[in-house]
Design a protein around this motif. Structure first.
Motif, PDB file in Angstrom:
ATOM      1  N   SER A 160       0.840  -1.200   0.000  1.00  0.00           N
ATOM      2  CA  SER A 160       0.000   0.000   0.000  1.00  0.00           C
ATOM      3  C   SER A 160       0.874   1.248   0.000  1.00  0.00           C
ATOM      4  CB  SER A 160      -0.908   0.011   1.230  1.00  0.00           C
ATOM      5  OG  SER A 160      -0.140   0.283   2.404  1.00  0.00           O
ATOM      6  N   ASP A 161       0.281   2.373  -0.347  1.00  0.00           N
ATOM      7  CA  ASP A 161       1.041   3.626  -0.383  1.00  0.00           C
ATOM      8  C   ASP A 161       1.672   3.936   0.969  1.00  0.00           C
ATOM      9  OD1 ASP A 161       0.078   3.700  -2.917  1.00  0.00           O
ATOM     10  OD2 ASP A 161      -1.032   5.579  -2.729  1.00  0.00           O
ATOM     11  N   ASP A 162       0.900   3.787   2.045  1.00  0.00           N
ATOM     12  CA  ASP A 162       1.437   4.086   3.383  1.00  0.00           C
ATOM     13  C   ASP A 162       2.563   3.129   3.751  1.00  0.00           C
ATOM     14  OD1 ASP A 162      -0.128   6.267   3.800  1.00  0.00           O
ATOM     15  OD2 ASP A 162      -1.519   5.304   5.204  1.00  0.00           O
ATOM     16  N   GLN A 163       2.426   1.871   3.385  1.00  0.00           N
ATOM     17  CA  GLN A 163       3.497   0.912   3.681  1.00  0.00           C
ATOM     18  C   GLN A 163       4.784   1.292   2.958  1.00  0.00           C
ATOM     19  OE1 GLN A 163       0.916  -2.590   2.666  1.00  0.00           O
ATOM     20  NE2 GLN A 163       2.050  -3.577   4.316  1.00  0.00           N
ATOM     21  N   ILE A 164       4.660   1.660   1.675  1.00  0.00           N
ATOM     22  CA  ILE A 164       5.854   2.035   0.910  1.00  0.00           C
ATOM     23  C   ILE A 164       6.490   3.281   1.498  1.00  0.00           C
ATOM     24  CG2 ILE A 164       6.698   2.846  -1.331  1.00  0.00           C
ATOM     25  CD1 ILE A 164       4.600   1.026  -2.631  1.00  0.00           C
ATOM     26  N   ARG A 165       5.674   4.257   1.878  1.00  0.00           N
ATOM     27  CA  ARG A 165       6.232   5.491   2.471  1.00  0.00           C
ATOM     28  C   ARG A 165       6.962   5.176   3.780  1.00  0.00           C
ATOM     29  NH1 ARG A 165       0.958   7.662   0.839  1.00  0.00           N
ATOM     30  NH2 ARG A 165       1.254   8.932  -1.040  1.00  0.00           N
ATOM     31  N   LEU A 166       6.404   4.273   4.591  1.00  0.00           N
ATOM     32  CA  LEU A 166       7.061   3.913   5.851  1.00  0.00           C
ATOM     33  C   LEU A 166       8.354   3.146   5.577  1.00  0.00           C
ATOM     34  CD1 LEU A 166       7.119   3.839   8.913  1.00  0.00           C
ATOM     35  CD2 LEU A 166       5.697   1.759   8.834  1.00  0.00           C
ATOM     36  N   VAL A 167       8.315   2.241   4.619  1.00  0.00           N
ATOM     37  CA  VAL A 167       9.526   1.486   4.236  1.00  0.00           C
ATOM     38  C   VAL A 167      10.637   2.454   3.824  1.00  0.00           C
ATOM     39  CG1 VAL A 167      10.494   0.026   2.415  1.00  0.00           C
ATOM     40  CG2 VAL A 167       8.408  -0.679   3.608  1.00  0.00           C
ATOM     41  N   ASN A 168      10.293   3.442   3.005  1.00  0.00           N
ATOM     42  CA  ASN A 168      11.296   4.410   2.541  1.00  0.00           C
ATOM     43  C   ASN A 168      11.772   5.330   3.663  1.00  0.00           C
ATOM     44  OD1 ASN A 168      11.193   3.429  -0.081  1.00  0.00           O
ATOM     45  ND2 ASN A 168       9.652   4.896  -0.751  1.00  0.00           N
ATOM     46  N   LYS A 169      10.961   5.489   4.700  1.00  0.00           N
ATOM     47  CA  LYS A 169      11.327   6.365   5.820  1.00  0.00           C
ATOM     48  C   LYS A 169      12.254   5.651   6.807  1.00  0.00           C
ATOM     49  CE  LYS A 169       9.205   9.081   9.552  1.00  0.00           C
ATOM     50  NZ  LYS A 169       7.935   9.555  10.162  1.00  0.00           N
ATOM     51  N   LEU A 170      12.021   4.372   7.033  1.00  0.00           N
ATOM     52  CA  LEU A 170      12.814   3.617   7.999  1.00  0.00           C
ATOM     53  C   LEU A 170      14.188   3.251   7.414  1.00  0.00           C
ATOM     54  CD1 LEU A 170      10.056   1.167   9.296  1.00  0.00           C
ATOM     55  CD2 LEU A 170      11.092   3.040  10.601  1.00  0.00           C
ATOM     56  N   PRO A 171      15.168   2.925   8.254  1.00  0.00           N
ATOM     57  CA  PRO A 171      16.449   2.422   7.735  1.00  0.00           C
ATOM     58  C   PRO A 171      16.210   1.181   6.876  1.00  0.00           C
ATOM     59  CG  PRO A 171      16.643   2.941  10.070  1.00  0.00           C
ATOM     60  CD  PRO A 171      15.182   3.051   9.739  1.00  0.00           C
ATOM     61  N   PRO A 172      16.870   1.085   5.724  1.00  0.00           N
ATOM     62  CA  PRO A 172      16.611  -0.045   4.814  1.00  0.00           C
ATOM     63  C   PRO A 172      17.335  -1.309   5.244  1.00  0.00           C
ATOM     64  CG  PRO A 172      18.321   1.341   3.899  1.00  0.00           C
ATOM     65  CD  PRO A 172      17.868   2.026   5.172  1.00  0.00           C
ATOM     66  N   ILE A 173      17.025  -2.407   4.579  1.00  0.00           N
ATOM     67  CA  ILE A 173      17.813  -3.616   4.782  1.00  0.00           C
ATOM     68  C   ILE A 173      19.231  -3.357   4.258  1.00  0.00           C
ATOM     69  CG2 ILE A 173      15.862  -5.215   4.683  1.00  0.00           C
ATOM     70  CD1 ILE A 173      16.599  -5.793   1.766  1.00  0.00           C
ATOM     71  N   GLU A 174      20.188  -4.053   4.808  1.00  0.00           N
ATOM     72  CA  GLU A 174      21.586  -3.843   4.410  1.00  0.00           C
ATOM     73  C   GLU A 174      22.101  -4.930   3.479  1.00  0.00           C
ATOM     74  OE1 GLU A 174      23.842  -3.340   7.978  1.00  0.00           O
ATOM     75  OE2 GLU A 174      22.774  -1.498   8.552  1.00  0.00           O
ATOM     76  N   GLU A 175      21.360  -6.055   3.412  1.00  0.00           N
ATOM     77  CA  GLU A 175      21.801  -7.145   2.542  1.00  0.00           C
ATOM     78  C   GLU A 175      20.585  -7.864   1.996  1.00  0.00           C
ATOM     79  OE1 GLU A 175      24.607 -11.181   2.726  1.00  0.00           O
ATOM     80  OE2 GLU A 175      24.477  -9.836   4.470  1.00  0.00           O
ATOM     81  N   TYR A 176      20.617  -8.168   0.696  1.00  0.00           N
ATOM     82  CA  TYR A 176      19.555  -8.944   0.065  1.00  0.00           C
ATOM     83  C   TYR A 176      20.199 -10.098  -0.691  1.00  0.00           C
ATOM     84  CZ  TYR A 176      16.155 -10.527  -3.332  1.00  0.00           C
ATOM     85  OH  TYR A 176      15.343 -11.327  -4.105  1.00  0.00           O
TER      86      TYR A 176
END
Length: 538
Positions: free
Chosen positions: A332-348
């Motif tokens: 959802s839009d809110d989920q994506i905005r929160l994901v982009n706001k929080l520190p990201p994953i460091e390894e995929y």
């Protein structure tokens, strides 16, 4: 919620990801068949053994199945994402009746048939090429070259360094690709449209998705009583003049059928609502209720473009990261905005079919598009849970779900609401929920007939796991199905943390209403947590 333009962008992005994957599958097929020819019996470097050539058809068929049809099947399975996006888009414009899962399944079977037809055609062509080359005593090297070009045309892999460089540039796209393709045509003296497997597959991978989407939208609009249709979509350099003329205009069904009875370059046979402008068309129809057109939804004027997942700089070179982003963009839009706001994953990373998250490393492992991307969204739900937990002092040991009193209380209320706390009612409660999640097939075994559970939809694996968490793992141990089991859920915090990750994966799917019915307290508190930390600091 997505507008029609946002839906079109989503479908285009999904199609582009699919095209990249089908190209990779064809390259793998090319290498596989080159390896097969490399093992052929030779006389002075030439093919000669007709018995081997006849047997080679089976090996070619197996290679097509493994490299091409398996990937095609995975691609078609992800068309569910387009159906979900179409449903969300249509909600912006009226009270539309959605299509059933049975209709979606039938359309996916029909779409896959197109890839099967290509596979069957080129199985015959490739097997014939090998047989004829064997009869004529053609050299193995020339035979490999011919097979490669029959699969990928001028994009075929080459052991000549300069040609391979041009192939790599052409496959990468961009400004230099056209010149590289032109040089390849010159080298091979080939017809630009050469009849190769890649040409037909690239068209199929685009048109089948677009026609699937058109079928969903058309059926929904007609069953909901729409009395007009808006023709819309992106115009690019080679957009047909026919589409430019009609893009942005609204017509009745009668007008559409009259206009589409004419002829134009690139026209495809079929229903105008499905084939639209023709081969490789990027335009769409949207159903319209004309009595509402004088007062279009306010959302069209005020809605922001759908936010997109921002790939961290350190992950941009990761394998299949674009596919990972495609799965994340289904949130959802809110989920994506929160994901982009929080520190990201460091390894995929991709490790076989496994999916897991390691909080202390901020490492996420998952096949990027498996099960329509739901595994990626589930594992990223763990990351969001633990990052919010860090904000509250959990130091990466627990997610916020394991320490938030309101979420823990919501978990207990939903557990009681499902009667999982009552031994006498537990069995009936689980069976009732299983009927929502699974179809049951009878299979014969050496010990007689038994029932096998088959998920109605891959997204429901996350729903099943919530149920298992609420049952403390007893559901899986006693009744089977997707879950983690009793041993796993004995560990502190795991019940709430798995529930949170599953809620995160399900939030923007059509099954969220089912979650709200069955687990209303957790669904409510989950949305509150997302909003609270999205708005933090605003």
């Amino acid at each position: 919620m997505a507008t029609d333009k946002q839906h079109a962008k989503f479908v285009e992005a999904l199609g582009e990801a699919h095209e990249r994957r089908i190209v990779e599958a064809l390259t793998a097929l090319e290498d596989s068949l080159a390896g097969l020819l490399g093992k052929a019996p030779l006389k002075q470097g030439a093919l000669f053994d007709l018995e081997w050539a006849i047997q080679a058809r089976k090996d070619i068929s197996a290679a097509i199945q493994t490299n091409y049809l398996t990937e095609s099947s995975r691609i078609v399975d992800e068309y569910t994402q387009a159906a979900v996006s179409a449903g969300n888009m249509l909600k912006q414009y009226g009270d539309f009746v959605g299509v059933t899962d049975d209709v979606i399944r039938a359309l996916k079977v029909q779409s896959f048939q197109g890839f099967q037809d290509i596979a069957g055609t080129f199985l015959n062509e490739l097997a014939t090429e090998v047989y004829q080359n064997t009869i004529s005593g053609r050299s193995a090297a020339e035979s490999v070259k011919a097979i490669r070009q029959k699969i990928n045309g001028v994009y075929a892999q080459s052991d000549q360094v300069e040609i391979q460089k041009l192939v790599n540039i052409a496959n990468a796209g961009g400004a230099a690709a056209e010149e590289a393709i032109s040089k390849l045509h010159s080298i091979y003296a080939a017809d630009k449209l050469g009849n190769n497997m890649r040409r037909y597959s690239s068209q199929m991978v685009h048109d089948s998705l677009m026609q699937f989407d058109a079928s969903i939208v058309t059926k929904t609009g007609m069953e909901s009583g729409a009395d007009a249709w808006l023709y819309y979509g992106s115009n690019i350099n080679d957009t047909r003049e026919f589409c430019r003329t009609h893009s942005g205009k609204t017509y009745t069904e009668e007008q559409i059928r009259e206009i589409w009875s004419g002829n134009w370059a690139g026209k495809s046979s079929g229903d105008p609502f499905i084939v639209r402008g023709g081969y490789n068309c990027r335009h769409h129809w949207r159903p319209v209720f004309t009595e509402l057109e004088d007062a279009p939804p306010v959302v069209e004027d005020v809605v922001e473009d759908k936010p997109l997942y921002q790939i961290p700089a350190n992950l941009k070179s990761s394998k299949q990261i674009d596919d990972f982003a495609t799965s994340m963009n289904a949130l959802s839009d809110d989920q994506i905005r929160l994901v982009n706001k929080l520190p990201p994953i460091e390894e995929y990373a991709i490790e076989s079919e496994r999916g897991y998250y390691q909080a202390y490393k901020r490492k996420l492992v998952a096949q990027p598009l498996k099960d329509n991307g739901s595994i990626v969204r589930h594992e990223y739900g763990h990351h969001v849970d633990f990052e919010i937990g860090r904000k509250e002092g959990n130091a990466g040991f627990f997610g916020i779900s394991a320490t938030d009193k309101a979420f823990i209380e919501a978990y207990e209320l939903d557990r009681k609401g499902l009667n999982f706390h009552k031994t006498a009612m537990f069995s009936d409660s689980i069976k009732s929920i299983h009927a929502e999640i699974y179809d049951f097939e009878e299979i014969q075994t050496a010990y007689g007939t038994r029932q096998r559970k088959v998920l109605k939809n891959s997204e429901l694996a996350n729903y099943s796991d919530i149920v298992d968490a609420l049952s403390h793992g007893k559901m899986q141990n006693m009744f089977g199905g997707f879950g983690h089991g009793v041993s796993y859920f004995k560990r502190k915090g795991t019940r709430q943390q798995e529930a949170f990750a599953n809620l995160f994966a399900l939030r923007n799917t059509k099954y969220w209403e089912l979650v709200q019915q069955r687990m209303p307290n957790m669904a409510k508190r989950f949305d509150e947590i997302i909003k609270e930390y999205l708005n933090e600091g605003s």
